[in-house]
Design a protein around this motif. Structure first.
Motif, PDB file in Angstrom:
ATOM      1  N   ASN A 118       0.993  -1.034   0.055  1.00  0.00           N
ATOM      2  CA  ASN A 118       0.539   0.400  -0.173  1.00  0.00           C
ATOM      3  C   ASN A 118       1.252   0.934  -0.284  1.00  0.00           C
ATOM      4  O   ASN A 118       0.748   1.921   0.868  1.00  0.00           O
ATOM      5  CB  ASN A 118      -0.724  -0.069   1.395  1.00  0.00           C
ATOM      6  CG  ASN A 118      -1.480   1.135   1.054  1.00  0.00           C
ATOM      7  OD1 ASN A 118      -2.624   1.561  -0.321  1.00  0.00           O
ATOM      8  ND2 ASN A 118      -2.941   1.557   2.722  1.00  0.00           N
ATOM      9  N   ASP A 119       1.378   1.816  -1.509  1.00  0.00           N
ATOM     10  CA  ASP A 119       2.693   2.672  -1.125  1.00  0.00           C
ATOM     11  C   ASP A 119       2.582   3.267  -2.985  1.00  0.00           C
ATOM     12  O   ASP A 119       1.957   2.389  -3.220  1.00  0.00           O
ATOM     13  CB  ASP A 119       4.008   2.388  -0.975  1.00  0.00           C
ATOM     14  CG  ASP A 119       4.696   1.309  -1.081  1.00  0.00           C
ATOM     15  OD1 ASP A 119       4.530   0.688  -1.863  1.00  0.00           O
ATOM     16  OD2 ASP A 119       5.536   0.509  -0.456  1.00  0.00           O
ATOM     17  N   HIS A 147      -5.841  -3.498  -1.321  1.00  0.00           N
ATOM     18  CA  HIS A 147      -5.403  -2.403  -0.263  1.00  0.00           C
ATOM     19  C   HIS A 147      -5.294  -3.105   0.870  1.00  0.00           C
ATOM     20  O   HIS A 147      -6.432  -3.460   1.456  1.00  0.00           O
ATOM     21  CB  HIS A 147      -6.060  -1.295  -0.603  1.00  0.00           C
ATOM     22  CG  HIS A 147      -5.679  -0.490  -1.776  1.00  0.00           C
ATOM     23  ND1 HIS A 147      -6.531  -0.774  -2.968  1.00  0.00           N
ATOM     24  CD2 HIS A 147      -4.789   0.463  -2.397  1.00  0.00           C
ATOM     25  CE1 HIS A 147      -6.123  -0.051  -3.990  1.00  0.00           C
ATOM     26  NE2 HIS A 147      -5.201  -0.079  -4.021  1.00  0.00           N
ATOM     27  N   LEU A 154      -5.342  -2.731   4.412  1.00  0.00           N
ATOM     28  CA  LEU A 154      -6.375  -1.908   5.939  1.00  0.00           C
ATOM     29  C   LEU A 154      -5.428  -1.160   6.378  1.00  0.00           C
ATOM     30  O   LEU A 154      -4.944  -2.188   7.136  1.00  0.00           O
ATOM     31  CB  LEU A 154      -7.812  -2.117   5.823  1.00  0.00           C
ATOM     32  CG  LEU A 154      -8.602  -0.987   6.587  1.00  0.00           C
ATOM     33  CD1 LEU A 154      -9.099  -0.095   5.554  1.00  0.00           C
ATOM     34  CD2 LEU A 154     -10.109  -2.305   7.199  1.00  0.00           C
ATOM     35  N   ASP A 155      -5.735   0.408   6.295  1.00  0.00           N
ATOM     36  CA  ASP A 155      -4.388   0.981   7.162  1.00  0.00           C
ATOM     37  C   ASP A 155      -3.152   0.316   7.336  1.00  0.00           C
ATOM     38  O   ASP A 155      -2.712   0.196   8.969  1.00  0.00           O
ATOM     39  CB  ASP A 155      -5.555   1.415   8.469  1.00  0.00           C
ATOM     40  CG  ASP A 155      -6.590   2.128   8.254  1.00  0.00           C
ATOM     41  OD1 ASP A 155      -7.097   2.693   7.628  1.00  0.00           O
ATOM     42  OD2 ASP A 155      -7.056   2.002   8.856  1.00  0.00           O
ATOM     43  N   ALA A 156      -2.000  -0.264   6.284  1.00  0.00           N
ATOM     44  CA  ALA A 156      -1.460  -1.094   6.765  1.00  0.00           C
ATOM     45  C   ALA A 156      -0.674  -0.827   5.389  1.00  0.00           C
ATOM     46  O   ALA A 156      -0.873  -0.762   4.413  1.00  0.00           O
ATOM     47  CB  ALA A 156      -1.725  -2.309   7.045  1.00  0.00           C
ATOM     48  N   LYS A 157       0.674  -1.150   5.494  1.00  0.00           N
ATOM     49  CA  LYS A 157       1.541  -0.488   4.315  1.00  0.00           C
ATOM     50  C   LYS A 157       1.481  -2.341   3.777  1.00  0.00           C
ATOM     51  O   LYS A 157       1.457  -2.395   2.166  1.00  0.00           O
ATOM     52  CB  LYS A 157       3.283  -0.952   4.998  1.00  0.00           C
ATOM     53  CG  LYS A 157       4.066  -1.275   3.691  1.00  0.00           C
ATOM     54  CD  LYS A 157       5.834  -0.830   3.971  1.00  0.00           C
ATOM     55  CE  LYS A 157       6.578  -0.243   3.290  1.00  0.00           C
ATOM     56  NZ  LYS A 157       6.150  -1.921   2.362  1.00  0.00           N
ATOM     57  N   ASP A 184       1.946  -6.794   7.921  1.00  0.00           N
ATOM     58  CA  ASP A 184       0.999  -6.254   8.924  1.00  0.00           C
ATOM     59  C   ASP A 184       0.278  -6.001   8.752  1.00  0.00           C
ATOM     60  O   ASP A 184      -0.783  -6.482  10.091  1.00  0.00           O
ATOM     61  CB  ASP A 184       1.336  -4.020   8.658  1.00  0.00           C
ATOM     62  CG  ASP A 184       2.512  -3.805   8.783  1.00  0.00           C
ATOM     63  OD1 ASP A 184       3.172  -4.459   9.225  1.00  0.00           O
ATOM     64  OD2 ASP A 184       2.825  -3.454   7.573  1.00  0.00           O
ATOM     65  N   ARG A 188      -1.850  -7.834  13.273  1.00  0.00           N
ATOM     66  CA  ARG A 188      -2.770  -7.374  13.133  1.00  0.00           C
ATOM     67  C   ARG A 188      -3.628  -7.896  13.882  1.00  0.00           C
ATOM     68  O   ARG A 188      -4.603  -8.422  15.088  1.00  0.00           O
ATOM     69  CB  ARG A 188      -3.516  -6.575  12.774  1.00  0.00           C
ATOM     70  CG  ARG A 188      -2.623  -4.689  12.715  1.00  0.00           C
ATOM     71  CD  ARG A 188      -3.340  -4.052  11.479  1.00  0.00           C
ATOM     72  NE  ARG A 188      -2.050  -2.285  11.672  1.00  0.00           N
ATOM     73  CZ  ARG A 188      -2.598  -1.238  11.024  1.00  0.00           C
ATOM     74  NH1 ARG A 188      -4.062  -1.447  10.744  1.00  0.00           N
ATOM     75  NH2 ARG A 188      -1.550  -0.818  10.843  1.00  0.00           N
TER      76      ARG A 188
END
Length: 362
Positions: A319-320, A345, A347-350, A354, A358
């Protein structure tokens, strides 16, 4: 002017890889690394950055291309970018550093000639030993060095929730650098000079001895095409290495695809991210095959295109910015072949590593 060369190399601009690249107008595309940046090499044509511009041990900028082997200090980098000779490059670096005690402001700036036309990227070297022999050597090394024989590497994988997946994928681990001699000698006794020719060792020992995690990249038949090695500690230099002259040719995990299977195919970024996404598949009961490709690279796009025929493909890349660019390239390459293509994508992670962390902590 030449007497100021050493002094100029220690000026702030010549000790700042990011600032120097920006000042020279060669900052795009750029990837950050712990001690500098990765840029497209100014000495040869390429689309994916392979030239490291970093702070060397003496505190000054050092440039090194891992594709064409070009290297330079700050002065050489200025010279290559602007097509200057040594004296002119010194003048330009002094000007960038604001060293007006060296550069007479009344002097005309040296003409910045058009950048020399980059030479084409050199063809990758031929495999060092026949594929079948490399497979034998890599298999023997993995048999000698299972994950359980290196508890610290196993703990590193377990901290990421990947130990079981790594075991199933056949990953291994070299012992610590000071304890590798016995493994080396046993392989040497079996394969002789071929061990060094295969690119795994140099001058009587394993090269990059701190890169201890062994990651086999296999072809569809399960034969090991190359053996990626990763650091499993906090070391930042050369986190990943491959044997000399032997890059991957097939996506990681392609050997798990069943003949004539047309189920969902998930494409992740790198081997460890593929393992993380694979565990998430198992946890959810999903039916899908996960493969990995080199981080934001174009090396295996055609191979993914061949695998995509008739499948639902999920692009599960980082996700970059680099991940987005790679996803767009892959989408264009496979959309006419796949049944469907979607972008996943984190979610709220690279990345999926990650996401797995979580999920395990929840």
């Amino acid at each position: 002017m030449s007497g100021h060369a050493l002094e100029l190399r220690h000026e702030p601009i010549a000790c700042d890889p990011f600032g120097l690249c920006q000042a020279l107008g060669i900052g795009r595309p750029m990837k950050r690394q712990p001690r500098g940046v990765i840029i497209c090499c100014p000495a040869h044509q390429e689309k994916d950055p392979s030239c490291s511009v970093r702070v060397a041990n003496d505190g000054t900028v050092s440039a090194k291309c891992f594709s064409c082997d070009w290297s330079a200090d700050a002065i050489g980098l200025v010279a290559q970018v602007h097509g200057l000779d040594f004296k002119e490059a010194l003048f330009e670096l002094a000007r960038l550093a604001g060293r007006w005690d060296i550069v007479d402001a009344s002097q005309p700036r040296p003409p910045l000639r058009p950048r020399p036309a980059p030479v084409p990227r050199p063809a990758p070297p031929e495999p060092s030993v026949p594929d079948a022999l490399f497979h034998e050597i890599a298999s023997a090394l993995l048999d000698l060095c299972p994950l359980r024989s290196a508890p610290d590497v196993a703990r590193y994988l377990d901290s990421r929730g990947l130990e079981a997946e790594a075991e199933m994928a056949g990953l291994g681990a070299l012992p610590p650098a000071g304890q590798q001699r016995a493994v080396y000698e046993e392989l040497r006794a079996s394969f002789g000079e071929a061990l060094e020719v295969a690119g795994l060792s140099r001058r009587g020992q394993f090269s990059y001895s701190d890169n201890r995690l062994l990651i086999p990249w296999r072809d569809r038949s399960g034969r090991i095409e190359t053996l990626q090695r990763r650091r499993a500690d906090a070391g930042a230099e050369q986190k990943y290495v491959f044997p000399r002259g032997r890059q991957m040719r097939s996506p990681f995990g392609v050997d798990l695809l069943q003949p004539d299977e047309t189920g969902e195919l998930i494409v992740s970024e790198g081997a460890l991210d593929a393992l993380a996404r694979r565990r998430l598949v198992r946890m959810s009961g999903q039916r899908a095959t996960v493969v990995g490709i080199p981080s934001a690279s174009t090396l295996l796009e055609s191979a993914i295109g061949d695998l995509a025929v008739g499948r639902d493909v999920v692009l599960s890349l980082d996700n970059d910015e680099a991940g987005e660019k790679a996803a767009e390239r892959l989408f264009q390459a496979i959309r006419s072949k796949a049944r469907s293509v979607t972008r996943e994508h984190p979610l709220d992670a690279k990345d999926m590593g990650d996401v797995l962390q979580r999920r395990l902590q929840a």
